[in-house]
Design an enzyme around this catalytic site. Structure first.
Site, PDB file in Angstrom:
ATOM      1  N   ASP A   1       3.398   9.506 -10.931  1.00 15.98           N
ATOM      2  CA  ASP A   1       4.753   9.519 -11.768  1.00 15.98           C
ATOM      3  C   ASP A   1       5.050  10.640 -12.714  1.00 15.98           C
ATOM      4  O   ASP A   1       5.999  11.521 -12.355  1.00 15.98           O
ATOM      5  CB  ASP A   1       5.128   8.239 -12.479  1.00 15.98           C
TER       6      ASP A   1
ATOM      7  N   ASP B   1       0.906  -1.222   0.010  1.00 10.78           N
ATOM      8  CA  ASP B   1       0.018   0.106   0.021  1.00 10.78           C
ATOM      9  C   ASP B   1       0.778   1.159  -0.043  1.00 10.78           C
ATOM     10  O   ASP B   1       2.074   1.340   0.562  1.00 10.78           O
ATOM     11  CB  ASP B   1      -0.915  -0.026   1.138  1.00 10.78           C
TER      12      ASP B   1
END
Length: 188
Positions: free
Chosen positions: A144, A66
């Site tokens: 990202d 996670d």
């Protein structure tokens, strides 16, 4: 002891990143399993409970992870709710929330939980960077394209390089060192 490991995730990108990280030294299998996620601000607690649930259903040595994405100026938002926020408002929503903000510091923290018949062990890793003002790059996934480290977004860094420096890589390195030592010594 076997060098087989199952990664339980619905995210095929994460599964590929983990398999690339091990580079063939461990046979990494991918299983998508719908796991209920507890609500907590503690990323390690979330990963631990996900691993318990997955192991109770699959009964094979496995890892789950996670990730929290924490933005300083937003008081740590979205934190462990990063996936929900990404699916709700996306990167452009985050950039809109940060318009006019000078403090653009942020960090990713990944907790990886390993489970087998001896219990659950959690490893974590963090990478710090900053939120840029417009997405850049075509590699990677999630946040990202808007998260920059040393002048490049994670989406501009090739997978092999990212697999060596990312928050997930740092957690995986700690896990791999422990797992490989455990395999060598035959201890849990």
């Amino acid at each position: 002891m076997s060098r087989d490991l199952t990664i339980v995730t619905s995210n095929v990108h994460k599964a590929r990143e983990v398999a690339a990280f091990f580079g063939g030294s461990v046979d990494v299998r991918h299983v998508a399993l719908d796991i209920p996620e507890i609500r907590s601000d503690d990323i390690e607690e979330i990963a631990r409970e996900k691993a318990r649930y997955a192991y109770d259903h699959l009964h094979v040595p496995l890892i789950v992870d996670d990730t929290a994405f924490s933005i300083d100026t937003l008081n740590g938002f979205p934190g462990p709710y990063a996936a929900y926020v990404l699916s709700s408002i996306g990167n452009m929503g985050i950039l809109r929330l940060m318009e006019g903000t000078l403090d653009r510091n942020a960090r990713f923290t990944t907790a990886i939980a390993f489970a087998d018949d001896s219990g659950v062990v959690v490893f974590s890793g963090t990478i710090s960077g900053r939120i840029i003002t417009a997405p850049r790059g075509t590699s990677g996934f999630g946040y990202d394209p808007i998260f920059e480290v040393d002048g490049q977004t994670l989406a501009e860094i090739p997978l092999e390089e990212k697999s060596a420096i990312s928050h997930r890589a740092r957690a995986l390195t700690a896990f791999r060192d422990w797992f490989m030592n455990r395999e060598r010594t035959g201890r849990g």
